[in-house]
Design a protein around this motif. Structure first.
Motif, PDB file in Angstrom:
ATOM      1  N   ASP A 138      -0.771  -3.260 -12.648  1.00 28.51           N
ATOM      2  CA  ASP A 138       0.693  -3.067 -13.381  1.00 28.51           C
ATOM      3  C   ASP A 138       1.427  -2.453 -12.250  1.00 28.51           C
ATOM      4  O   ASP A 138       0.893  -1.427 -11.545  1.00 28.51           O
ATOM      5  CB  ASP A 138       0.707  -2.961 -14.685  1.00 28.51           C
ATOM      6  N   GLY A 139       2.646  -2.487 -12.565  1.00 33.49           N
ATOM      7  CA  GLY A 139       3.849  -1.899 -11.876  1.00 33.49           C
ATOM      8  C   GLY A 139       3.891  -0.407 -12.095  1.00 33.49           C
ATOM      9  O   GLY A 139       3.945   0.493 -11.307  1.00 33.49           O
ATOM     10  N   VAL A 140       3.484   0.001 -13.234  1.00 34.35           N
ATOM     11  CA  VAL A 140       3.534   1.511 -13.605  1.00 34.35           C
ATOM     12  C   VAL A 140       2.269   2.156 -12.794  1.00 34.35           C
ATOM     13  O   VAL A 140       2.646   3.249 -11.848  1.00 34.35           O
ATOM     14  CB  VAL A 140       3.015   1.850 -15.209  1.00 34.35           C
ATOM     15  N   LYS A 141       1.190   1.687 -12.590  1.00 30.84           N
ATOM     16  CA  LYS A 141       0.171   2.218 -11.848  1.00 30.84           C
ATOM     17  C   LYS A 141       0.673   2.177 -10.274  1.00 30.84           C
ATOM     18  O   LYS A 141       0.225   2.950  -9.587  1.00 30.84           O
ATOM     19  CB  LYS A 141      -1.227   1.667 -12.177  1.00 30.84           C
ATOM     20  N   ALA A 142       1.198   0.830 -10.019  1.00 33.56           N
ATOM     21  CA  ALA A 142       1.506   1.049  -8.526  1.00 33.56           C
ATOM     22  C   ALA A 142       2.611   1.869  -8.284  1.00 33.56           C
ATOM     23  O   ALA A 142       2.451   2.603  -7.086  1.00 33.56           O
ATOM     24  CB  ALA A 142       2.253  -0.704  -8.239  1.00 33.56           C
ATOM     25  N   VAL A 143       3.500   2.185  -9.034  1.00 23.45           N
ATOM     26  CA  VAL A 143       4.754   3.087  -8.617  1.00 23.45           C
ATOM     27  C   VAL A 143       3.856   4.535  -8.642  1.00 23.45           C
ATOM     28  O   VAL A 143       4.213   5.223  -7.859  1.00 23.45           O
ATOM     29  CB  VAL A 143       5.763   3.032  -9.594  1.00 23.45           C
ATOM     30  N   LYS A 144       3.137   4.987  -9.756  1.00 22.76           N
ATOM     31  CA  LYS A 144       2.457   6.276  -9.860  1.00 22.76           C
ATOM     32  C   LYS A 144       1.728   6.378  -8.770  1.00 22.76           C
ATOM     33  O   LYS A 144       1.731   7.615  -8.242  1.00 22.76           O
ATOM     34  CB  LYS A 144       1.710   6.149 -11.239  1.00 22.76           C
ATOM     35  N   GLY A 145       1.038   5.436  -8.104  1.00 22.77           N
ATOM     36  CA  GLY A 145      -0.103   5.761  -7.016  1.00 22.77           C
ATOM     37  C   GLY A 145       0.530   5.472  -5.589  1.00 22.77           C
ATOM     38  O   GLY A 145      -0.049   5.663  -4.600  1.00 22.77           O
ATOM     39  N   TYR A 146       1.965   5.025  -5.630  1.00 23.98           N
ATOM     40  CA  TYR A 146       2.408   4.877  -4.146  1.00 23.98           C
ATOM     41  C   TYR A 146       2.538   6.047  -3.346  1.00 23.98           C
ATOM     42  O   TYR A 146       3.044   6.912  -3.801  1.00 23.98           O
ATOM     43  CB  TYR A 146       3.573   4.014  -4.393  1.00 23.98           C
ATOM     44  N   ASP A 147       2.163   6.022  -2.107  1.00 25.53           N
ATOM     45  CA  ASP A 147       2.409   7.097  -1.328  1.00 25.53           C
ATOM     46  C   ASP A 147       2.683   6.377   0.018  1.00 25.53           C
ATOM     47  O   ASP A 147       1.685   5.568   0.715  1.00 25.53           O
ATOM     48  CB  ASP A 147       1.098   7.797  -1.138  1.00 25.53           C
ATOM     49  N   ARG A 148       3.829   6.404   0.557  1.00 19.90           N
ATOM     50  CA  ARG A 148       4.074   5.997   1.805  1.00 19.90           C
ATOM     51  C   ARG A 148       3.011   6.232   2.992  1.00 19.90           C
ATOM     52  O   ARG A 148       3.307   5.411   4.037  1.00 19.90           O
ATOM     53  CB  ARG A 148       5.674   6.176   2.128  1.00 19.90           C
ATOM     54  N   ASN A 149       2.626   7.441   2.906  1.00 21.20           N
ATOM     55  CA  ASN A 149       1.682   7.859   3.986  1.00 21.20           C
ATOM     56  C   ASN A 149       0.382   7.162   3.973  1.00 21.20           C
ATOM     57  O   ASN A 149      -0.391   6.936   4.880  1.00 21.20           O
ATOM     58  CB  ASN A 149       1.364   9.183   4.135  1.00 21.20           C
ATOM     59  N   LEU A 150       0.198   6.388   2.651  1.00 20.13           N
ATOM     60  CA  LEU A 150      -1.283   5.730   2.717  1.00 20.13           C
ATOM     61  C   LEU A 150      -0.953   4.360   2.667  1.00 20.13           C
ATOM     62  O   LEU A 150      -2.250   3.611   2.538  1.00 20.13           O
ATOM     63  CB  LEU A 150      -1.830   6.260   1.288  1.00 20.13           C
ATOM     64  N   ILE A 151      -0.110   3.770   2.303  1.00 15.57           N
ATOM     65  CA  ILE A 151       0.256   2.227   2.013  1.00 15.57           C
ATOM     66  C   ILE A 151       1.241   1.689   3.106  1.00 15.57           C
ATOM     67  O   ILE A 151       2.419   2.222   3.278  1.00 15.57           O
ATOM     68  CB  ILE A 151       0.860   2.044   0.717  1.00 15.57           C
ATOM     69  N   ASP A 152       0.796   0.783   3.679  1.00 12.35           N
ATOM     70  CA  ASP A 152       1.858   0.085   4.705  1.00 12.35           C
ATOM     71  C   ASP A 152       2.487  -0.985   4.174  1.00 12.35           C
ATOM     72  O   ASP A 152       3.546  -1.389   4.699  1.00 12.35           O
ATOM     73  CB  ASP A 152       0.947  -0.378   5.996  1.00 12.35           C
ATOM     74  N   LEU A 153       1.857  -1.653   3.349  1.00 12.88           N
ATOM     75  CA  LEU A 153       2.720  -2.807   2.606  1.00 12.88           C
ATOM     76  C   LEU A 153       2.331  -3.163   1.217  1.00 12.88           C
ATOM     77  O   LEU A 153       1.045  -2.727   0.641  1.00 12.88           O
ATOM     78  CB  LEU A 153       2.445  -4.231   3.334  1.00 12.88           C
ATOM     79  N   VAL A 154       3.055  -3.636   0.368  1.00 10.50           N
ATOM     80  CA  VAL A 154       2.743  -3.991  -1.083  1.00 10.50           C
ATOM     81  C   VAL A 154       2.994  -5.184  -1.156  1.00 10.50           C
ATOM     82  O   VAL A 154       4.023  -6.037  -0.896  1.00 10.50           O
ATOM     83  CB  VAL A 154       3.849  -3.331  -2.039  1.00 10.50           C
ATOM     84  N   ILE A 155       2.036  -5.916  -1.935  1.00  9.98           N
ATOM     85  CA  ILE A 155       2.141  -7.470  -2.468  1.00  9.98           C
ATOM     86  C   ILE A 155       1.889  -7.296  -3.805  1.00  9.98           C
ATOM     87  O   ILE A 155       1.056  -6.923  -4.591  1.00  9.98           O
ATOM     88  CB  ILE A 155       0.846  -8.118  -1.930  1.00  9.98           C
ATOM     89  N   THR A 156       3.332  -7.759  -4.671  1.00  6.13           N
ATOM     90  CA  THR A 156       3.266  -7.714  -5.981  1.00  6.13           C
ATOM     91  C   THR A 156       3.342  -9.008  -6.754  1.00  6.13           C
ATOM     92  O   THR A 156       4.332  -9.736  -6.245  1.00  6.13           O
ATOM     93  CB  THR A 156       4.391  -6.330  -6.453  1.00  6.13           C
ATOM     94  N   ASP A 157       2.964  -9.072  -7.899  1.00 10.30           N
ATOM     95  CA  ASP A 157       3.296 -10.134  -8.723  1.00 10.30           C
ATOM     96  C   ASP A 157       4.391  -9.799  -9.313  1.00 10.30           C
ATOM     97  O   ASP A 157       5.259  -8.662  -9.520  1.00 10.30           O
ATOM     98  CB  ASP A 157       2.124 -10.145  -9.750  1.00 10.30           C
ATOM     99  N   ILE A 158       5.339 -10.748  -9.875  1.00  6.76           N
ATOM    100  CA  ILE A 158       6.539 -10.707 -10.703  1.00  6.76           C
ATOM    101  C   ILE A 158       6.662 -10.455 -12.083  1.00  6.76           C
ATOM    102  O   ILE A 158       6.914  -9.574 -12.533  1.00  6.76           O
ATOM    103  CB  ILE A 158       7.576 -11.913 -10.374  1.00  6.76           C
ATOM    104  N   PHE A 159       5.468 -11.218 -12.752  1.00  7.92           N
ATOM    105  CA  PHE A 159       5.637 -11.244 -14.120  1.00  7.92           C
ATOM    106  C   PHE A 159       4.441 -10.244 -14.566  1.00  7.92           C
ATOM    107  O   PHE A 159       3.040 -10.917 -14.491  1.00  7.92           O
ATOM    108  CB  PHE A 159       5.486 -12.539 -14.793  1.00  7.92           C
ATOM    109  N   MET A 160       4.476  -9.285 -15.236  1.00  7.95           N
ATOM    110  CA  MET A 160       3.252  -8.203 -15.403  1.00  7.95           C
ATOM    111  C   MET A 160       3.908  -7.644 -16.684  1.00  7.95           C
ATOM    112  O   MET A 160       4.841  -7.307 -16.893  1.00  7.95           O
ATOM    113  CB  MET A 160       2.886  -7.415 -14.470  1.00  7.95           C
ATOM    114  N   PRO A 161       2.694  -7.211 -17.568  1.00  8.49           N
ATOM    115  CA  PRO A 161       3.104  -6.144 -18.478  1.00  8.49           C
ATOM    116  C   PRO A 161       3.388  -4.758 -18.176  1.00  8.49           C
ATOM    117  O   PRO A 161       3.111  -4.537 -16.918  1.00  8.49           O
ATOM    118  CB  PRO A 161       1.623  -6.221 -19.325  1.00  8.49           C
ATOM    119  N   GLU A 162       3.808  -3.993 -18.869  1.00 13.35           N
ATOM    120  CA  GLU A 162       4.212  -2.654 -18.598  1.00 13.35           C
ATOM    121  C   GLU A 162       5.391  -2.425 -17.941  1.00 13.35           C
ATOM    122  O   GLU A 162       6.460  -1.952 -18.174  1.00 13.35           O
ATOM    123  CB  GLU A 162       2.868  -1.858 -17.992  1.00 13.35           C
ATOM    124  N   LYS A 163       5.355  -3.106 -16.628  1.00 18.79           N
ATOM    125  CA  LYS A 163       6.543  -2.859 -15.692  1.00 18.79           C
ATOM    126  C   LYS A 163       6.396  -4.256 -14.724  1.00 18.79           C
ATOM    127  O   LYS A 163       5.504  -4.445 -14.100  1.00 18.79           O
ATOM    128  CB  LYS A 163       6.376  -1.719 -14.786  1.00 18.79           C
TER     129      LYS A 163
END
Length: 122
Positions: A33-58
């Motif tokens: 979900d978006g909560v875990k994505a934002v919490k775990g995102y690190d620009r030094n460790l991730i080059d690109l994000v593929i995200t769904d639009i409709f998800m619970p939590e965020k």
């Protein structure tokens, strides 16, 4: 080796994307979900994000906004399930935040891979 974060509440969608991306040589991290994505995102460790639009939590739109606030140069691809006009509207709307590529599910694997190549300059 490009590192991609796949964000989707559907475990099957994440599994399909992960298998497809790893086959192409990408390193894949997952978030349900978006909560875990934002919490775990690190620009030094991730080059690109593929995200769904409709998800619970965020939902994807909020996730994209928060990730772009943290890193305006982030590369994001948005996907959405179904074919209702609301899904298409959401995908069009999210482009206003700087998302260059959007896809509806089921998506064309070659089209997503081409979008990744374009965004990452491969």
């Amino acid at each position: 080796m490009p590192r991609i974060l796949v964000v989707d509440d559907d475990p099957i969608s994440r599994q399909v994307l992960k298998a497809m991306l790893e086959k192409e040589g990408h390193l894949v991290t997952e978030a349900e979900d978006g909560v875990k994505a934002v919490k775990g995102y690190d620009r030094n460790l991730i080059d690109l994000v593929i995200t769904d639009i409709f998800m619970p939590e965020k939902e994807g739109v909020q996730t994209v906004r928060e990730l772009m606030k943290e890193n305006p140069d982030i590369k994001i691809i948005a996907v959405s399930g179904g074919s209702s006009s609301a899904n298409y509207d959401s995908l069009d709307w999210i482009k206003m935040f700087g998302v260059k590529y959007t896809f509806t599910k089921p998506f064309n694997a070659n089209a997503i891979l081409a979008a990744i190549d374009d965004l990452l300059g491969s």
